[in-house]
Design a protein around this motif. Structure first.
Motif, PDB file in Angstrom:
ATOM      1  N   TRP A 111       5.320  34.536 -35.763  1.00 52.41           N
ATOM      2  CA  TRP A 111       6.254  33.456 -36.115  1.00 52.41           C
ATOM      3  C   TRP A 111       5.957  32.909 -37.503  1.00 52.41           C
ATOM      4  O   TRP A 111       6.866  32.728 -38.321  1.00 52.41           O
ATOM      5  N   LEU A 112       4.707  32.654 -37.786  1.00 55.00           N
ATOM      6  CA  LEU A 112       4.323  32.080 -39.074  1.00 55.00           C
ATOM      7  C   LEU A 112       4.629  33.039 -40.221  1.00 55.00           C
ATOM      8  O   LEU A 112       5.001  32.611 -41.319  1.00 55.00           O
ATOM      9  N   THR A 113       4.492  34.336 -39.975  1.00 53.18           N
ATOM     10  CA  THR A 113       4.818  35.338 -40.987  1.00 53.18           C
ATOM     11  C   THR A 113       6.293  35.255 -41.355  1.00 53.18           C
ATOM     12  O   THR A 113       6.667  35.257 -42.539  1.00 53.18           O
ATOM     13  N   GLU A 114       7.149  35.184 -40.341  1.00 49.59           N
ATOM     14  CA  GLU A 114       8.586  35.070 -40.577  1.00 49.59           C
ATOM     15  C   GLU A 114       8.925  33.744 -41.253  1.00 49.59           C
ATOM     16  O   GLU A 114       9.743  33.685 -42.173  1.00 49.59           O
ATOM     17  N   LEU A 115       8.283  32.672 -40.804  1.00 51.53           N
ATOM     18  CA  LEU A 115       8.525  31.354 -41.390  1.00 51.53           C
ATOM     19  C   LEU A 115       8.209  31.345 -42.881  1.00 51.53           C
ATOM     20  O   LEU A 115       9.019  30.880 -43.706  1.00 51.53           O
ATOM     21  N   CYS A 116       7.039  31.852 -43.236  1.00 48.83           N
ATOM     22  CA  CYS A 116       6.629  31.845 -44.651  1.00 48.83           C
ATOM     23  C   CYS A 116       7.542  32.729 -45.498  1.00 48.83           C
ATOM     24  O   CYS A 116       7.816  32.417 -46.669  1.00 48.83           O
ATOM     25  N   ARG A 117       8.036  33.816 -44.920  1.00 53.44           N
ATOM     26  CA  ARG A 117       8.983  34.672 -45.648  1.00 53.44           C
ATOM     27  C   ARG A 117      10.284  33.925 -45.918  1.00 53.44           C
ATOM     28  O   ARG A 117      10.797  33.938 -47.045  1.00 53.44           O
ATOM     29  N   GLU A 118      10.801  33.242 -44.907  1.00 48.08           N
ATOM     30  CA  GLU A 118      12.063  32.521 -45.054  1.00 48.08           C
ATOM     31  C   GLU A 118      11.944  31.332 -46.000  1.00 48.08           C
ATOM     32  O   GLU A 118      12.903  30.959 -46.672  1.00 48.08           O
ATOM     33  N   LEU A 119      10.750  30.729 -46.046  1.00 45.72           N
ATOM     34  CA  LEU A 119      10.542  29.550 -46.897  1.00 45.72           C
ATOM     35  C   LEU A 119      10.051  29.921 -48.291  1.00 45.72           C
ATOM     36  O   LEU A 119       9.762  29.037 -49.097  1.00 45.72           O
ATOM     37  N   ASP A 120       9.947  31.216 -48.560  1.00 47.31           N
ATOM     38  CA  ASP A 120       9.480  31.703 -49.860  1.00 47.31           C
ATOM     39  C   ASP A 120       8.085  31.161 -50.183  1.00 47.31           C
ATOM     40  O   ASP A 120       7.839  30.581 -51.234  1.00 47.31           O
ATOM     41  N   LEU A 121       7.173  31.394 -49.231  1.00 47.83           N
ATOM     42  CA  LEU A 121       5.758  31.050 -49.402  1.00 47.83           C
ATOM     43  C   LEU A 121       4.940  32.347 -49.312  1.00 47.83           C
ATOM     44  O   LEU A 121       4.223  32.575 -48.337  1.00 47.83           O
ATOM     45  N   PRO A 122       5.046  33.200 -50.323  1.00 48.59           N
ATOM     46  CA  PRO A 122       4.452  34.540 -50.225  1.00 48.59           C
ATOM     47  C   PRO A 122       2.930  34.561 -50.312  1.00 48.59           C
ATOM     48  O   PRO A 122       2.306  35.555 -49.920  1.00 48.59           O
ATOM     49  N   ASP A 123       2.329  33.504 -50.816  1.00 48.53           N
ATOM     50  CA  ASP A 123       0.886  33.515 -51.040  1.00 48.53           C
ATOM     51  C   ASP A 123       0.080  32.920 -49.891  1.00 48.53           C
ATOM     52  O   ASP A 123      -1.145  32.805 -49.983  1.00 48.53           O
ATOM     53  N   VAL A 124       0.749  32.513 -48.817  1.00 47.58           N
ATOM     54  CA  VAL A 124       0.031  31.963 -47.664  1.00 47.58           C
ATOM     55  C   VAL A 124      -0.756  33.071 -46.971  1.00 47.58           C
ATOM     56  O   VAL A 124      -0.240  34.152 -46.713  1.00 47.58           O
ATOM     57  N   VAL A 125      -2.021  32.786 -46.682  1.00 48.07           N
ATOM     58  CA  VAL A 125      -2.865  33.729 -45.951  1.00 48.07           C
ATOM     59  C   VAL A 125      -2.782  33.405 -44.466  1.00 48.07           C
ATOM     60  O   VAL A 125      -2.959  32.248 -44.063  1.00 48.07           O
ATOM     61  N   LEU A 126      -2.503  34.421 -43.656  1.00 45.01           N
ATOM     62  CA  LEU A 126      -2.379  34.239 -42.215  1.00 45.01           C
ATOM     63  C   LEU A 126      -3.557  34.910 -41.520  1.00 45.01           C
ATOM     64  O   LEU A 126      -3.827  36.091 -41.747  1.00 45.01           O
ATOM     65  N   LEU A 127      -4.248  34.149 -40.688  1.00 40.41           N
ATOM     66  CA  LEU A 127      -5.425  34.655 -39.993  1.00 40.41           C
ATOM     67  C   LEU A 127      -5.217  34.561 -38.487  1.00 40.41           C
ATOM     68  O   LEU A 127      -4.851  33.505 -37.983  1.00 40.41           O
TER      69      LEU A 127
END
Length: 240
Positions: A111-127
């Motif tokens: 979910w967070l991966t899709e959220l960051c893509r839609e919000l144009d937050l490409p540099d967020v690291v997901l762990l």
């Protein structure tokens, strides 16, 4: 979906100035949250007005305690982020934040991966992983200016999960109910053992409600000893 004017006004009442563009991105966030919540359990709060107040504005309130923007990005890890609170709203508000989102469930990371893509937050690291295990890795241990967590666990456990991520000189921010005096007092011994100073408490009224929440701030003065964090079975035994 959400009233962006109301969002900006309520954020301003808490000391947070939001650009209209940021408010519009939070509107996208709200739409995605409700859509994905039909497929998986992300939140019990789905009414637009409550999303504004109880998720977005509440998350942003912690922003008044963050260090001021400097020449370098502010590294921030959100431990047990769940649906992305408070880390994602803070990163949308402060573009200088270099955000890491940590959660133990793969579906939430999806979910967070899709959220960051839609919000144009490409540099967020997901762990994906357990907080007490990932903080033992050199790539994460004492690598962050700030660790935040919102309603994840009692304060003694939360401190042990979060403080190992924070650099000496950094901050740990725990977002809690205002009825947590006993657990905060019960956490002081473990906080000191982890390298932290006595907690500072900021209570605030959630806009449009009669509910008070608080942010508990811990300044990290010293490195965390190598014996911490302990295994989860030991952390759970910590008395409040």
């Amino acid at each position: 979906m959400i009233d962006t004017l109301r969002l900006r006004e309520e954020a301003q009442s808490c000391g947070i100035s939001l650009e209209q563009e940021t408010a519009e991105k939070l509107d996208i966030y709200a739409r995605l949250l409700v859509e994905w919540n039909e497929k998986m359990n992300l939140t019990a709060i789905t009414a637009p007005g409550e999303i504004v107040t109880k998720h977005f504005v509440d998350s942003l309130t912690a922003g008044v305690l963050l260090p001021a923007a400097g020449e370098e990005p502010l590294t921030l890890v959100d431990v047990g982020t769940g649906a992305g609170f408070p880390g994602v709203p803070l990163a949308l508000w402060r573009p200088d934040i270099r955000l890491t989102l940590l959660d133990s469930l793969g579906k939430r990371v999806e979910w967070l991966t899709e959220l960051c893509r839609e919000l144009d937050l490409p540099d967020v690291v997901l762990l994906k992983g357990r907080a007490e295990e990932l903080s033992r890795r050199k790539t994460h241990r004492e690598q962050y200016d700030v660790a935040v967590s919102r309603a994840l666990a009692a304060m003694p456990m939360l401190a042990e999960l979060c403080l190992p991520y924070v650099k000496p000189g950094g901050l740990f921010l725990a977002m809690k109910s205002n009825k947590t005096d006993e657990e905060i007092a019960g956490a002081e011994k473990i906080i000191q053992a982890l390298g932290g100073e006595k907690p500072f408490v900021m209570d605030y009224l959630v806009p449009g409600t009669e509910v008070y929440h608080r942010v508990v701030t811990v300044f990290k003065a010293r490195p965390t000893p190598g014996s911490y964090p302990r295994k989860w079975t030991k952390i759970k035994e910590t008395k409040v």
